[in-house]
Design an enzyme around this catalytic site. Structure first.
Site, mmCIF file in Angstrom:
data_model
loop_
_atom_site.group_PDB
_atom_site.id
_atom_site.type_symbol
_atom_site.label_atom_id
_atom_site.label_comp_id
_atom_site.label_asym_id
_atom_site.label_seq_id
_atom_site.Cartn_x
_atom_site.Cartn_y
_atom_site.Cartn_z
ATOM 1 N N PHE A 21 0.802 -1.216 0.000
ATOM 2 C CA PHE A 21 0.000 0.000 0.000
ATOM 3 C C PHE A 21 0.838 1.270 0.000
ATOM 4 O O PHE A 21 0.345 2.336 0.314
ATOM 5 C CB PHE A 21 -0.935 -0.005 1.222
ATOM 6 C CG PHE A 21 -1.809 -1.213 1.284
ATOM 7 C CD1 PHE A 21 -2.917 -1.309 0.464
ATOM 8 C CD2 PHE A 21 -1.503 -2.261 2.124
ATOM 9 C CE1 PHE A 21 -3.726 -2.427 0.504
ATOM 10 C CE2 PHE A 21 -2.301 -3.387 2.171
ATOM 11 C CZ PHE A 21 -3.421 -3.479 1.359
ATOM 12 N N ASP A 139 3.468 -5.627 14.876
ATOM 13 C CA ASP A 139 4.308 -6.227 13.839
ATOM 14 C C ASP A 139 5.775 -6.210 14.253
ATOM 15 O O ASP A 139 6.649 -5.812 13.475
ATOM 16 C CB ASP A 139 4.118 -5.518 12.504
ATOM 17 C CG ASP A 139 4.594 -6.362 11.318
ATOM 18 O OD1 ASP A 139 4.792 -7.589 11.502
ATOM 19 O OD2 ASP A 139 4.768 -5.810 10.218
#
Length: 473
Positions: A21, A139
Site C-alpha cells: 500500500f 508487527d
C-alpha cells in the site's frame, strides 16, 4: 519520485522499499543545516470512494499523532512531518542508519544466552514506553528492529499507519485482514483481537529464534497444548527457557500481560545468575587486597605519584589565560601551557572562532590534542533536538568508522545543550571527540575536544573545565 521535492523541502534521493500500500524513500531535508537524511513514507490508498478516502485521512492523522508521541523515546524514530498531497499521504521520520536484525539472525547460527537476555531487556524497555501510550505495535519482527551503525543501539520502527489504512481498505471490501507477520503473530492477533501481550509474544519468538537458529514457522509444537517444543535445540538455562515459554504461551491469558512484568522476571533471572559470579568476585577481591597489603611499601609511593599528577592536571585551568572575542560574544579560559590559534572571519555558514592546542608530549604520536570553538549561523530557527539530529547524522554518514559512545542532554554556558562523545578514522589515526553544542540567537555554539583515541583521557579533565568555563553573551 527520484529528485522530487515534496512540500518544497524533502528531496527524494532513492527508494528504500515497497509494500502493498505504499513506498518508502530516503530523502534530504533541504531546510535544515547540512541537509540531513530522513525517511519519507508514501501511502496510496487504492480506493476512490470519497467517504472511504475521508476515513483514511482521519485515520492517518490519528496515527501521525501516535507516532509523534512515540518519538519521545530515544530508540523510536521521531516523526518530523505528515501531510497530504494529491490524495496521497506522506509521513516523514528520522532516518536511522543501520541494518535490521534479520541480518544477524541467520539460520543455524545460535546466539549466546547472555546476548539474548540483553536483547530481550532492550526491546522490552522500548515496549514498556510504547504500551504506556496505549499502543500495540502488532508487527514486531527482525525486519522492524534496526541496529544503528554508530553505537549498536536497537530501534523499533514501522508502527503501522499503512497497516491501519490497509485494514480500512479490506473492511470497505467486505472482509477482514489480520495485521502482523506469520511466525511472530499469536492466535488472537490472527483473529483481529490483538492485546498488549501480543507484542510480548513476538519478542519471545525472536528470542527463541536467536537461541535455536530456527525460523519460528519451522519450530515444532505439541499437538495437544499447541505450545512450542524448542529447548532441545538450544543451550539455555531452565530459568530463561521458562521466561521465554511464558512469553509465547498459545493463550494470551497465560503470558506476561505487560512489559514491566516480563522485565521483572528478567531482572530476577539476572540476579540469580550473578550470585555465583558475585561470590567469585569477592574471593578475588580479598586475594587482591592481600597482595596490596603485602606490597604497601611499593604501592603507596606510586599512588601518591598518581594522585599528585591528577591534582596537577586538575588545577591547570586555575593558572589560566583568557580568550575573549567581542564580535562573537564569547569568552573562555585556557591553560597557560596551551597555545591558541585565532581563526580569521570568513563568509561560510560555520566559523571556527578559535582553536587551543595542547603541549605536544609524544613525538611518536604526532596528532596534537586540541579544543575548538565554532559558531554556525542557522538558516532558520530550529529546536535543539532538530539540530542534534542533523549533527549526529552528519557524524555517522561522513566520518569513517564512526562510533558514538555517549549522547545526552547537558548545559553549556548556562543554556540547555547536548553532548556527544564519538570516534572515527581520520587518515591513519582514530580520533575521539567530545562535542557540546547549544543554540542562542539563531546561532549554534559548538565546543569540541579532540585527541588521538589512546590519549583521549590524558587531558579530558582539563578540556571539560574549559568547556564548563565557556561564556556566551
Amino acid at each position: 519520485m527520484l529528485g522530487t521535492m515534496l512540500r518544497g523541502r524533502y528531496k527524494i534521493v532513492r527508494k528504500l522499499g515497497q509494500g502493498g500500500f505504499g513506498e518508502t524513500y530516503l530523502a534530504e531535508d533541504m531546510d535544515l543545516p547540512r541537509n540531513p537524511h530522513c525517511v519519507v513514507k508514501q501511502f496510496k490508498p487504492q480506493f476512490t470512494n470519497p467517504q472511504a478516502l475521508q476515513q483514511a485521512m482521519r485515520l492517518f492523522d490519528t496515527e501521525a499523532d501516535v507516532l509523534y508521541r512515540l518519538g519521545n523515546h530515544e530508540q523510536i524514530p521521531r516523526l518530523l512531518a505528515h501531510f497530504e498531497e494529491n490524495q496521497e499521504f506522506y509521513l516523514v521520520q528520522e532516518y536511522v542508519q543501520g541494518d535490521d536484525l534479520s541480518t544477524e539472525l541467520k539460520p543455524g547460527q545460535q546466539w549466546s544466552q547472555e546476548k539474548v537476555i540483553a536483547f530481550l531487556w532492550d526491546i522490552l524497555k522500548i515496549l514498556e514506553f510504547v504500551h504506556q501510550q496505549n499502543v500495540i505495535h502488532r508487527d514486531i519482527k527482525p525486519a522492524n528492529l534496526i541496529r544503528r551503525t554508530a553505537d549498536g543501539k536497537l530501534f523499533l520502527i514501522d508502527f503501522g499507519a499503512v497497516k491501519e489504512i490497509s485494514t480500512l481498505m479490506a473492511n470497505n471490501q467486505g472482509r477482514t485482514v489480520a495485521v502482523g507477520t506469520p511466525g511472530y503473530m499469536p492466535s488472537e492477533q490472527y483473529n483481529g483481537q490483538p492485546q498488549l501481550c501480543s507484542d510480548i509474544y513476538a519478542v519471545g519468538m525472536i528470542g527463541i529464534q536467536a537461541l535455536t537458529g530456527i525460523f519460528p514457522l519451522k519450530l515444532p509444537s505439541d499437538p495437544k497444548t499447541l505450545e512450542f517444543i524448542w529447548r532441545n535445540q538450544a543451550q539455555v538455562s531452565p530459568q530463561l527457557a521458562d521466561i521465554l515459554d511464558r512469553m509465547v504461551k498459545y493463550h494470551f491469558g497465560q503470558r506476561y500481560q505487560s512489559a514491566p512484568t516480563a522485565l521483572q522476571a528478567l531482572t530476577n533471572l539476572t540476579i540469580n545468575n550473578k550470585q555465583w559470579s558475585k561470590t567469585k568476585k569477592i574471593t578475588l577481591a580479598l586475594t587482591v587486597l592481600a597482595i596490596i597489603f603485602s606490597m604497601t611499601v611499593l604501592v603507596i609511593p606510586k599512588l601518591q605519584q598518581i594522585f599528585s599528577s591528577t591534582s596537577q592536571e586538575t588545577s591547570l585551568v586555575t593558572n589560566s589565560l583568557i580568550y575573549e572575542n567581542l564580535a562573537y560574544g564569547i569568552k573562555i579560559k585556557y591553560p597557560q601551557t596551551w597555545s591558541i590559534e585565532k581563526i580569521e572571519q570568513n563568509n561560510t555558514t560555520t566559523t571556527d572562532v578559535a582553536r587551543f592546542w595542547s603541549p605536544q608530549k609524544n613525538v611518536d604520536k604526532p596528532y596534537q590534542s586540541n579544543l575548538t570553538v565554532e559558531i554556525e549561523d542557522l538558516k532558520q530557527p530550529i529546536s535543539l533536538d532538530e539540530y542534534t539530529s542533523s549533527r549526529v547524522n552528519e557524524i555517522t554518514q561522513f566520518l569513517a568508522d564512526a562510533k558514538i559512545d555517549k549522547s545526552r542532554l547537558t548545559q553549556l554556558a548556562n543554556r540547555p545543550a547536548h553532548e556527544v562523545v564519538y570516534s572515527g578514522k581520520e587518515d591513519k589515526y582514530t580520533i575521539k571527540r567530545k562535542a557540546v553544542w547549544t543554540l542562542s540567537n539563531n546561532k549554534a555554539y559548538i565546543i569540541t575536544y579532540a585527541a588521538e583515541e589512546s590519549q583521549y583521557d590524558d587531558l579530558l579533565k582539563t578540556a571539560e573545565q574549559m568547556i564548563d568555563l565557556l561564556e556566551i553573551n
